[in-house]
Motif scaffolding. Structure first.
Motif, PDB file in Angstrom:
ATOM      1  N   VAL A 140       0.843  -1.202   0.000  1.00  0.00           N
ATOM      2  CA  VAL A 140       0.000   0.000   0.000  1.00  0.00           C
ATOM      3  C   VAL A 140       0.879   1.253   0.000  1.00  0.00           C
ATOM      4  O   VAL A 140       0.576   2.241  -0.689  1.00  0.00           O
ATOM      5  N   GLU A 141       1.969   1.202   0.758  1.00  0.00           N
ATOM      6  CA  GLU A 141       2.896   2.331   0.766  1.00  0.00           C
ATOM      7  C   GLU A 141       3.502   2.535  -0.624  1.00  0.00           C
ATOM      8  O   GLU A 141       3.645   3.672  -1.094  1.00  0.00           O
ATOM      9  N   GLU A 142       3.835   1.435  -1.283  1.00  0.00           N
ATOM     10  CA  GLU A 142       4.378   1.521  -2.642  1.00  0.00           C
ATOM     11  C   GLU A 142       3.336   2.094  -3.606  1.00  0.00           C
ATOM     12  O   GLU A 142       3.652   2.922  -4.476  1.00  0.00           O
ATOM     13  N   LEU A 143       2.068   1.666  -3.444  1.00  0.00           N
ATOM     14  CA  LEU A 143       0.985   2.173  -4.286  1.00  0.00           C
ATOM     15  C   LEU A 143       0.771   3.667  -4.047  1.00  0.00           C
ATOM     16  O   LEU A 143       0.524   4.434  -4.980  1.00  0.00           O
ATOM     17  N   PHE A 144       0.877   4.071  -2.798  1.00  0.00           N
ATOM     18  CA  PHE A 144       0.733   5.487  -2.442  1.00  0.00           C
ATOM     19  C   PHE A 144       1.821   6.324  -3.133  1.00  0.00           C
ATOM     20  O   PHE A 144       1.546   7.410  -3.673  1.00  0.00           O
ATOM     21  N   ASN A 145       3.060   5.815  -3.148  1.00  0.00           N
ATOM     22  CA  ASN A 145       4.157   6.535  -3.802  1.00  0.00           C
ATOM     23  C   ASN A 145       3.920   6.630  -5.308  1.00  0.00           C
ATOM     24  O   ASN A 145       4.166   7.684  -5.927  1.00  0.00           O
ATOM     25  N   ASN A 146       3.455   5.536  -5.919  1.00  0.00           N
ATOM     26  CA  ASN A 146       3.175   5.548  -7.362  1.00  0.00           C
ATOM     27  C   ASN A 146       2.090   6.564  -7.703  1.00  0.00           C
ATOM     28  O   ASN A 146       2.175   7.291  -8.700  1.00  0.00           O
ATOM     29  N   THR A 147       1.061   6.602  -6.858  1.00  0.00           N
ATOM     30  CA  THR A 147      -0.044   7.526  -7.102  1.00  0.00           C
ATOM     31  C   THR A 147       0.432   8.972  -7.013  1.00  0.00           C
ATOM     32  O   THR A 147      -0.001   9.837  -7.794  1.00  0.00           O
ATOM     33  N   GLY A 148       1.323   9.239  -6.075  1.00  0.00           N
ATOM     34  CA  GLY A 148       1.894  10.583  -5.968  1.00  0.00           C
ATOM     35  C   GLY A 148       2.697  10.959  -7.200  1.00  0.00           C
ATOM     36  O   GLY A 148       2.651  12.111  -7.659  1.00  0.00           O
ATOM     37  N   LYS A 149       3.436   9.977  -7.733  1.00  0.00           N
ATOM     38  CA  LYS A 149       4.210  10.239  -8.955  1.00  0.00           C
ATOM     39  C   LYS A 149       3.293  10.513 -10.150  1.00  0.00           C
ATOM     40  O   LYS A 149       3.598  11.363 -11.004  1.00  0.00           O
ATOM     41  N   ILE A 150       2.165   9.797 -10.211  1.00  0.00           N
ATOM     42  CA  ILE A 150       1.209  10.022 -11.306  1.00  0.00           C
ATOM     43  C   ILE A 150       0.637  11.434 -11.213  1.00  0.00           C
ATOM     44  O   ILE A 150       0.500  12.138 -12.224  1.00  0.00           O
ATOM     45  N   LYS A 151       0.346  11.853  -9.989  1.00  0.00           N
ATOM     46  CA  LYS A 151      -0.236  13.196  -9.827  1.00  0.00           C
ATOM     47  C   LYS A 151       0.750  14.283 -10.258  1.00  0.00           C
ATOM     48  O   LYS A 151       0.393  15.201 -11.014  1.00  0.00           O
ATOM     49  N   SER A 152       1.993  14.166  -9.767  1.00  0.00           N
ATOM     50  CA  SER A 152       2.963  15.223 -10.064  1.00  0.00           C
ATOM     51  C   SER A 152       3.552  15.110 -11.460  1.00  0.00           C
ATOM     52  O   SER A 152       3.779  16.123 -12.135  1.00  0.00           O
ATOM     53  N   GLY A 153       3.805  13.864 -11.917  1.00  0.00           N
ATOM     54  CA  GLY A 153       4.492  13.686 -13.189  1.00  0.00           C
ATOM     55  C   GLY A 153       3.582  13.560 -14.391  1.00  0.00           C
ATOM     56  O   GLY A 153       4.039  13.715 -15.531  1.00  0.00           O
ATOM     57  N   VAL A 154       2.292  13.267 -14.153  1.00  0.00           N
ATOM     58  CA  VAL A 154       1.367  13.068 -15.271  1.00  0.00           C
ATOM     59  C   VAL A 154       0.231  14.097 -15.230  1.00  0.00           C
ATOM     60  O   VAL A 154       0.061  14.893 -16.152  1.00  0.00           O
ATOM     61  N   SER A 155      -0.538  14.074 -14.138  1.00  0.00           N
ATOM     62  CA  SER A 155      -1.687  14.986 -14.052  1.00  0.00           C
ATOM     63  C   SER A 155      -1.266  16.447 -14.136  1.00  0.00           C
ATOM     64  O   SER A 155      -1.772  17.217 -14.958  1.00  0.00           O
ATOM     65  N   ASP A 156      -0.332  16.826 -13.267  1.00  0.00           N
ATOM     66  CA  ASP A 156       0.092  18.228 -13.244  1.00  0.00           C
ATOM     67  C   ASP A 156       0.753  18.626 -14.569  1.00  0.00           C
ATOM     68  O   ASP A 156       0.545  19.753 -15.062  1.00  0.00           O
ATOM     69  N   GLU A 157       1.538  17.714 -15.137  1.00  0.00           N
ATOM     70  CA  GLU A 157       2.204  18.010 -16.417  1.00  0.00           C
ATOM     71  C   GLU A 157       1.187  18.164 -17.547  1.00  0.00           C
ATOM     72  O   GLU A 157       1.344  19.019 -18.432  1.00  0.00           O
ATOM     73  N   THR A 260      -8.868  13.303  -5.437  1.00  0.00           N
ATOM     74  CA  THR A 260      -9.256  13.208  -4.016  1.00  0.00           C
ATOM     75  C   THR A 260      -9.874  11.846  -3.711  1.00  0.00           C
ATOM     76  O   THR A 260      -9.624  11.235  -2.672  1.00  0.00           O
ATOM     77  N   ALA A 261     -10.710  11.338  -4.644  1.00  0.00           N
ATOM     78  CA  ALA A 261     -11.322  10.031  -4.474  1.00  0.00           C
ATOM     79  C   ALA A 261     -10.265   8.927  -4.456  1.00  0.00           C
ATOM     80  O   ALA A 261     -10.379   7.939  -3.698  1.00  0.00           O
ATOM     81  N   ILE A 262      -9.233   9.066  -5.287  1.00  0.00           N
ATOM     82  CA  ILE A 262      -8.129   8.084  -5.286  1.00  0.00           C
ATOM     83  C   ILE A 262      -7.423   8.071  -3.940  1.00  0.00           C
ATOM     84  O   ILE A 262      -7.119   6.995  -3.394  1.00  0.00           O
ATOM     85  N   GLU A 263      -7.156   9.245  -3.392  1.00  0.00           N
ATOM     86  CA  GLU A 263      -6.506   9.321  -2.080  1.00  0.00           C
ATOM     87  C   GLU A 263      -7.385   8.686  -1.000  1.00  0.00           C
ATOM     88  O   GLU A 263      -6.887   8.011  -0.094  1.00  0.00           O
ATOM     89  N   ASP A 264      -8.692   8.894  -1.098  1.00  0.00           N
ATOM     90  CA  ASP A 264      -9.613   8.289  -0.135  1.00  0.00           C
ATOM     91  C   ASP A 264      -9.603   6.767  -0.242  1.00  0.00           C
ATOM     92  O   ASP A 264      -9.641   6.052   0.774  1.00  0.00           O
ATOM     93  N   SER A 265      -9.552   6.257  -1.452  1.00  0.00           N
ATOM     94  CA  SER A 265      -9.541   4.806  -1.649  1.00  0.00           C
ATOM     95  C   SER A 265      -8.239   4.199  -1.146  1.00  0.00           C
ATOM     96  O   SER A 265      -8.216   3.071  -0.634  1.00  0.00           O
ATOM     97  N   LEU A 266      -7.150   4.950  -1.292  1.00  0.00           N
ATOM     98  CA  LEU A 266      -5.873   4.479  -0.747  1.00  0.00           C
ATOM     99  C   LEU A 266      -5.914   4.408   0.779  1.00  0.00           C
ATOM    100  O   LEU A 266      -5.404   3.457   1.386  1.00  0.00           O
ATOM    101  N   ALA A 267      -6.521   5.412   1.386  1.00  0.00           N
ATOM    102  CA  ALA A 267      -6.621   5.439   2.854  1.00  0.00           C
ATOM    103  C   ALA A 267      -7.464   4.289   3.372  1.00  0.00           C
ATOM    104  O   ALA A 267      -7.287   3.842   4.520  1.00  0.00           O
ATOM    105  N   ALA A 268      -8.374   3.768   2.540  1.00  0.00           N
ATOM    106  CA  ALA A 268      -9.260   2.681   2.968  1.00  0.00           C
ATOM    107  C   ALA A 268      -8.560   1.331   2.907  1.00  0.00           C
ATOM    108  O   ALA A 268      -9.075   0.339   3.442  1.00  0.00           O
ATOM    109  N   LEU A 269      -7.419   1.245   2.221  1.00  0.00           N
ATOM    110  CA  LEU A 269      -6.725  -0.049   2.088  1.00  0.00           C
ATOM    111  C   LEU A 269      -6.003  -0.411   3.385  1.00  0.00           C
ATOM    112  O   LEU A 269      -5.557   0.450   4.115  1.00  0.00           O
TER     113      LEU A 269
END
Length: 269
Positions: A140-157, A260-269
């Protein structure tokens, strides 16, 4: 008779006592046991010969280094030998607390040992459930890191790329950046898919939550695709500025909610 002044003690007693008339004793030996910690012995003998033997030690319950034993002997004793012998010695009264303290310390050690033994796990079997939970937490920690990379490296870009297109309409720059972003997105989503698959395998009870996370990630992917499509329309002059602004605001609001929904789903894992 025992008397003392501070740490100085005096023990006085008759070397022999009256047992019967015309008392005659061929040989007598007396052992005087003093408290543990007594020292500095001085003896005042009566006016007849008394021999002092070698001092001894005797240990009773809760003694540590033993109690001193003074040994005296005399021969050919009669009634006129019934006289006092005086023993002077030093003794610190605080030594009286030694035995109670030993008892208290012993009980404290026992209680502490019991607490430690109860809390320690001496089993040699592996707790598979605990091990699985630990592995899931790591994933889950690894998934959380990947999701952060997607947000900064893909979504924001992707959002910044749209803003850049609106400002300059540089088609070559758009294609190069989009190619890099798409490649990064594919790598990160493949990694996340592998991780979610492992989580569902290790903990089947989390399968529904994993599916929810994947669904929300799919929503974000669709929104990012729409933002890129909007940028292409701007490059081709296929959309008015007003319509572009409306669609952009709508997509960015949905993207924010999706993340935000993705972050919520991560917190539920």
């Amino acid at each position: 008779m025992l008397s003392h002044s501070g740490q100085n003690y005096k023990l006085e007693f008759p070397f022999v006592d009256h047992s019967y008339d015309n008392l005659v004793i061929d040989e007598a030996e007396i052992r005087v046991i003093l408290p543990e910690g007594a020292s500095g012995f001085e003896i005042v003998y009566p006016n007849y010969e008394i021999v002092r033997g070698a001092d001894e030690k005797i240990k009773t319950y809760l003694d540590t280094f033993g109690r001193p034993v003074l040994v005296f002997s005399a021969k050919n004793l009669e009634e006129n030998h019934i006289k006092n012998i005086e023993i002077y010695y030093k003794f610190n009264p605080i030594m009286l607390l030694q035995e109670p303290l030993l008892v208290v310390i012993a009980f404290m050690v026992i209680f502490a040992s019991v607490i430690i033994i109860v809390r320690l796990d001496f089993s040699i079997s592996v707790d598979e459930n605990k091990e699985a939970r630990q592995r899931v937490a790591y994933l889950v920690e690894e998934l959380f890191n990947n999701t952060g990379k997607i947000k900064s490296g893909v979504s924001d870009e992707t959002v910044e790329l749209l803003a850049s297109v609106k400002a300059k309409k540089d088609g070559k720059h758009f294609k190069n950046v989009k190619k890099e972003v798409d490649a990064l997105y594919k790598t990160l989503t493949d990694e996340s898919a592998a991780v979610t698959k492992k989580i569902a395998s290790l903990s089947p009870s989390l399968s529904d939550r994993v599916a929810e996370f994947n669904r929300r990630e799919g929503d974000r992917k669709a929104l990012l695709t729409s933002i890129s499509a909007l940028a292409e329309k701007v490059l081709g002059d296929k959309i008015s500025k007003t319509t572009c602004t409306e669609q952009e605001n709508n997509l960015l609001a949905k993207l924010y909610n999706a993340q935000t929904a993705i972050e919520d789903s991560l917190a539920a894992l």
